[in-house]
Design a protein around this motif. Structure first.
Motif, PDB file in Angstrom:
ATOM      1  N   ARG A 171       0.779  -0.933  -0.052  1.00 14.98           N
ATOM      2  CA  ARG A 171      -0.162   0.079  -0.121  1.00 14.98           C
ATOM      3  C   ARG A 171       1.034   1.200   0.329  1.00 14.98           C
ATOM      4  NH1 ARG A 171      -4.244   0.816   4.529  1.00 14.98           N
ATOM      5  NH2 ARG A 171      -2.251   0.729   5.991  1.00 14.98           N
ATOM      6  N   ALA A 172       0.990   2.035  -1.244  1.00 14.89           N
ATOM      7  CA  ALA A 172       1.598   2.899  -1.234  1.00 14.89           C
ATOM      8  C   ALA A 172       1.241   4.004  -0.762  1.00 14.89           C
ATOM      9  CB  ALA A 172       2.261   3.186  -2.768  1.00 14.89           C
ATOM     10  N   ASN A 173       2.079   5.068  -0.025  1.00 11.74           N
ATOM     11  CA  ASN A 173       1.590   6.382   0.520  1.00 11.74           C
ATOM     12  C   ASN A 173       1.543   7.287  -0.488  1.00 11.74           C
ATOM     13  OD1 ASN A 173       2.003   5.186   2.899  1.00 11.74           O
ATOM     14  ND2 ASN A 173       3.737   6.343   3.648  1.00 11.74           N
ATOM     15  N   PRO A 174       0.079   7.982  -0.571  1.00 11.00           N
ATOM     16  CA  PRO A 174      -0.307   9.048  -1.487  1.00 11.00           C
ATOM     17  C   PRO A 174       0.584  10.298  -1.129  1.00 11.00           C
ATOM     18  CG  PRO A 174      -2.015   8.687   0.398  1.00 11.00           C
ATOM     19  CD  PRO A 174      -1.090   7.659   0.317  1.00 11.00           C
ATOM     20  N   GLY A 175       0.788  11.183  -1.914  1.00  8.68           N
ATOM     21  CA  GLY A 175       1.575  12.244  -1.738  1.00  8.68           C
ATOM     22  C   GLY A 175       2.857  12.214  -1.764  1.00  8.68           C
ATOM     23  N   VAL A 176       3.626  11.069  -1.719  1.00  9.00           N
ATOM     24  CA  VAL A 176       4.737  10.827  -1.919  1.00  9.00           C
ATOM     25  C   VAL A 176       5.602  10.669  -3.269  1.00  9.00           C
ATOM     26  CG1 VAL A 176       6.819   9.559  -1.217  1.00  9.00           C
ATOM     27  CG2 VAL A 176       4.696   9.474   0.246  1.00  9.00           C
ATOM     28  N   GLU A 177       6.670  11.561  -3.787  1.00  7.21           N
ATOM     29  CA  GLU A 177       6.934  11.640  -4.961  1.00  7.21           C
ATOM     30  C   GLU A 177       7.039  10.258  -5.889  1.00  7.21           C
ATOM     31  OE1 GLU A 177      10.831  13.484  -7.501  1.00  7.21           O
ATOM     32  OE2 GLU A 177      10.769  13.567  -5.452  1.00  7.21           O
ATOM     33  N   ASN A 178       7.869   9.198  -5.335  1.00  9.70           N
ATOM     34  CA  ASN A 178       7.611   7.889  -5.777  1.00  9.70           C
ATOM     35  C   ASN A 178       7.143   7.031  -4.678  1.00  9.70           C
ATOM     36  OD1 ASN A 178       8.002   5.195  -6.717  1.00  9.70           O
ATOM     37  ND2 ASN A 178       9.925   6.030  -7.845  1.00  9.70           N
ATOM     38  N   PRO A 179       5.732   6.723  -4.442  1.00 10.77           N
ATOM     39  CA  PRO A 179       5.546   6.091  -3.446  1.00 10.77           C
ATOM     40  C   PRO A 179       5.899   4.589  -3.278  1.00 10.77           C
ATOM     41  CG  PRO A 179       3.844   6.186  -5.100  1.00 10.77           C
ATOM     42  CD  PRO A 179       4.943   6.987  -5.404  1.00 10.77           C
ATOM     43  N   ASN A 180       6.347   4.019  -4.259  1.00  9.02           N
ATOM     44  CA  ASN A 180       6.865   2.635  -4.515  1.00  9.02           C
ATOM     45  C   ASN A 180       8.339   2.383  -3.521  1.00  9.02           C
ATOM     46  OD1 ASN A 180       4.601   1.487  -5.519  1.00  9.02           O
ATOM     47  ND2 ASN A 180       5.426   2.049  -7.378  1.00  9.02           N
ATOM     48  N   LEU A 181       8.809   3.521  -3.438  1.00  7.70           N
ATOM     49  CA  LEU A 181      10.319   3.196  -2.863  1.00  7.70           C
ATOM     50  C   LEU A 181      10.308   3.382  -1.495  1.00  7.70           C
ATOM     51  CD1 LEU A 181      12.407   5.780  -5.001  1.00  7.70           C
ATOM     52  CD2 LEU A 181      11.991   3.457  -5.670  1.00  7.70           C
ATOM     53  N   ILE A 182      11.252   2.478  -0.894  1.00  3.62           N
ATOM     54  CA  ILE A 182      11.160   2.046   0.463  1.00  3.62           C
ATOM     55  C   ILE A 182      12.777   2.659   0.858  1.00  3.62           C
ATOM     56  CG2 ILE A 182      11.266   0.390   1.976  1.00  3.62           C
ATOM     57  CD1 ILE A 182       9.469  -1.422   0.578  1.00  3.62           C
ATOM     58  N   TYR A 183      13.052   3.148   2.068  1.00  2.00           N
ATOM     59  CA  TYR A 183      14.186   3.930   2.680  1.00  2.00           C
ATOM     60  C   TYR A 183      14.399   3.217   3.880  1.00  2.00           C
ATOM     61  CZ  TYR A 183      13.418   7.249  -1.033  1.00  2.00           C
ATOM     62  OH  TYR A 183      13.453   7.922  -2.228  1.00  2.00           O
ATOM     63  N   PRO A 184      15.733   2.993   4.366  1.00  2.00           N
ATOM     64  CA  PRO A 184      16.098   2.531   5.464  1.00  2.00           C
ATOM     65  C   PRO A 184      15.659   3.668   6.859  1.00  2.00           C
ATOM     66  CG  PRO A 184      17.965   2.751   3.830  1.00  2.00           C
ATOM     67  CD  PRO A 184      16.974   3.027   3.512  1.00  2.00           C
ATOM     68  N   GLY A 185      15.108   3.048   7.707  1.00  2.00           N
ATOM     69  CA  GLY A 185      14.404   3.908   8.760  1.00  2.00           C
ATOM     70  C   GLY A 185      12.941   3.781   8.508  1.00  2.00           C
ATOM     71  N   ASP A 186      12.356   3.313   7.607  1.00  2.00           N
ATOM     72  CA  ASP A 186      11.011   3.078   7.131  1.00  2.00           C
ATOM     73  C   ASP A 186      10.576   1.860   8.129  1.00  2.00           C
ATOM     74  OD1 ASP A 186      10.677   5.186   5.495  1.00  2.00           O
ATOM     75  OD2 ASP A 186      10.492   3.821   3.554  1.00  2.00           O
ATOM     76  N   VAL A 187       9.537   2.153   8.803  1.00  2.00           N
ATOM     77  CA  VAL A 187       8.735   0.974   9.466  1.00  2.00           C
ATOM     78  C   VAL A 187       7.562   0.559   8.662  1.00  2.00           C
ATOM     79  CG1 VAL A 187       7.468   0.473  11.542  1.00  2.00           C
ATOM     80  CG2 VAL A 187       9.433   2.049  11.779  1.00  2.00           C
ATOM     81  N   LEU A 188       7.839  -0.859   8.495  1.00  2.00           N
ATOM     82  CA  LEU A 188       6.593  -1.631   7.497  1.00  2.00           C
ATOM     83  C   LEU A 188       5.939  -2.345   8.431  1.00  2.00           C
ATOM     84  CD1 LEU A 188       8.804  -2.696   4.582  1.00  2.00           C
ATOM     85  CD2 LEU A 188       7.780  -0.523   4.876  1.00  2.00           C
ATOM     86  N   GLU A 189       4.520  -2.044   8.360  1.00  2.00           N
ATOM     87  CA  GLU A 189       3.427  -2.659   9.191  1.00  2.00           C
ATOM     88  C   GLU A 189       2.461  -3.570   8.405  1.00  2.00           C
ATOM     89  OE1 GLU A 189       0.495  -1.263  12.804  1.00  2.00           O
ATOM     90  OE2 GLU A 189       0.817   0.106  11.014  1.00  2.00           O
TER      91      GLU A 189
END
Length: 398
Positions: A65-83
């Protein structure tokens, strides 16, 4: 009328039952011990993260489930918390904060907010880095028309780093960086025998110093010495691998492994292979295949007489004792005992059905990362047994 109403009622209940069962039947299966939350760490890959949550990592795009409003919602970065959450009985994975803003990086003893520019790659770039900028597969017409090394200024037999080389007919300085390739074996479709291209070994990088016929280039980096006849093509720009998600290859698509890079005979995890499907077949980077072994003929040792275990029960006065079971008379063998014999003396027997075909067994997973017109590069992500050139690939069941 009432009987018809009852039939409609039964049909309605049956369809309703299918609707209730469908989510469970077609639901994405979670991996054993899938976590409820996961903090993305440096060094992670999207494939590895997907494997923590899902039994089939290539189905990540179905649950992300990509976050709306993010430039590229499919990218994941170190520090992200996935639930991981369940919505209508189906697993859904997204960022826990849902904001997609600057990532917080904790540096003891201070805390500061810092945007991390490097997203998590799809797979380990080190395994495939040389294949992102070095073609390795050349179209048959392109390789014939390419510039080629014709000689050396200092009467060398071969050239190395910092040596100069002469190349035929480079008349423009629009391109200054080149790659030197050595054409190799042809790549043919094992089913149709169609020529798909040539496996081209990377030789060196070279920079243009002077245009002309011949032009002069200087070798800047090499993996093997440059020789006369090597082909010279413009250097390709590096291609990032962070702009796609792993997903199943087009339904019902099948193919074969044509070649494995780096000269190995058996194919294992993280080996790079070439397959006989490309952009003309609808392939794109990120498409995933399952790899299967089997389909070849093998000797039936029982019917061939190698593993018979009841020979003691046969009488020496029976034909089975001498010829075995399942032999068919195929005529008289010519030229025995000699070509001049007036009549062949020896009968010819052949055992019937002394072979069987091995069933196909799933043995690995492959993901396409670079696509040409008729072939593609794929990385073997995991295997359960050794693979070989010629093994089959097929789109995963959807």
């Amino acid at each position: 009328m009432r009987a018809m109403q009852r039939r409609f009622a039964v049909l309605f209940v049956f369809i309703g039952s299918l609707a209730l069962l469908a989510p469970g039947v077609f639901a994405v299966e979670l991996a054993p011990g899938a976590p409820q939350t996961y903090v993305v760490r440096p060094g992670d890959t999207l494939w590895g993260i997907a494997g923590r949550f899902l039994r089939d990592p290539w189905r990540w795009s179905e649950v992300w489930r990509a976050n709306p409003g993010v430039e590229n919602p499919n990218l994941i970065y170190p520090g992200d918390v996935l639930e991981l959450v369940m919505i209508d009985g189906r697993p859904v994975i997204g960022r826990a904060d849902g904001r997609g803003g600057p990532r917080v990086v904790k540096l003891s003893p201070q805390v500061r907010s810092e945007a991390i520019s490097a997203p998590v790659p799809i797979i380990r770039i080190g395994s495939i880095a040389p294949f992102l900028t070095q073609p390795y597969v050349a179209d048959s017409d392109d390789i014939k028309r390419a510039f080629y090394v014709v000689g050396f200024p200092d009467e060398h037999i071969v050239a190395g780093v910092n040596d100069e080389i002469y190349v035929r007919k480079i008349r423009s300085s629009d391109v200054t960086q080149f790659q030197v390739l050595r054409p190799g074996d042809p790549l043919r479709d094992p089913d149709t025998n169609e020529l798909l291209g040539y496996e081209a070994a990377f030789v060196a990088n070279a920079a243009l110093e002077r245009t002309g016929d011949p032009a002069k280039l200087r070798v800047t980096r090499m993996e093997r010495e440059v020789a006369i006849g090597d082909r010279v093509i413009p250097a390709a720009a590096e291609q990032p691998l962070v702009d796609f998600l792993p997903r199943p290859a087009p339904a019902q698509m099948r193919g074969r492994i044509l070649s494995v890079m780096n000269g190995v005979s058996q194919i294992g995890q993280f080996d790079v292979v070439i397959i006989n499907r490309g952009s003309r077949d609808g392939l794109e980077p990120g498409h995933v295949f399952e790899v299967f072994v089997g389909g070849e003929k093998a000797r039936d040792q029982v019917r061939a007489g190698i593993a018979n275990n009841d020979w003691l029960m046969e009488s020496p006065f029976s034909s089975e004792f001498w010829l075995g079971r399942d032999y068919d008379f195929k005529g008289w063998r010519a030229d025995e005992p000699s070509r001049d014999a007036s009549f062949p003396l020896n009968p010819g027997y052949r055992r019937d059905k002394a072979e069987y075909v091995k069933p196909f067994e799933r043995a690995g997973v492959l993901m396409v990362f670079r696509v040409f017109d008729r072939v593609s590069f794929g990385l073997i992500l995991n295997t359960s047994r050794a693979l070989q050139v010629g093994d089959w690939i097929a789109a995963p069941p959807s």
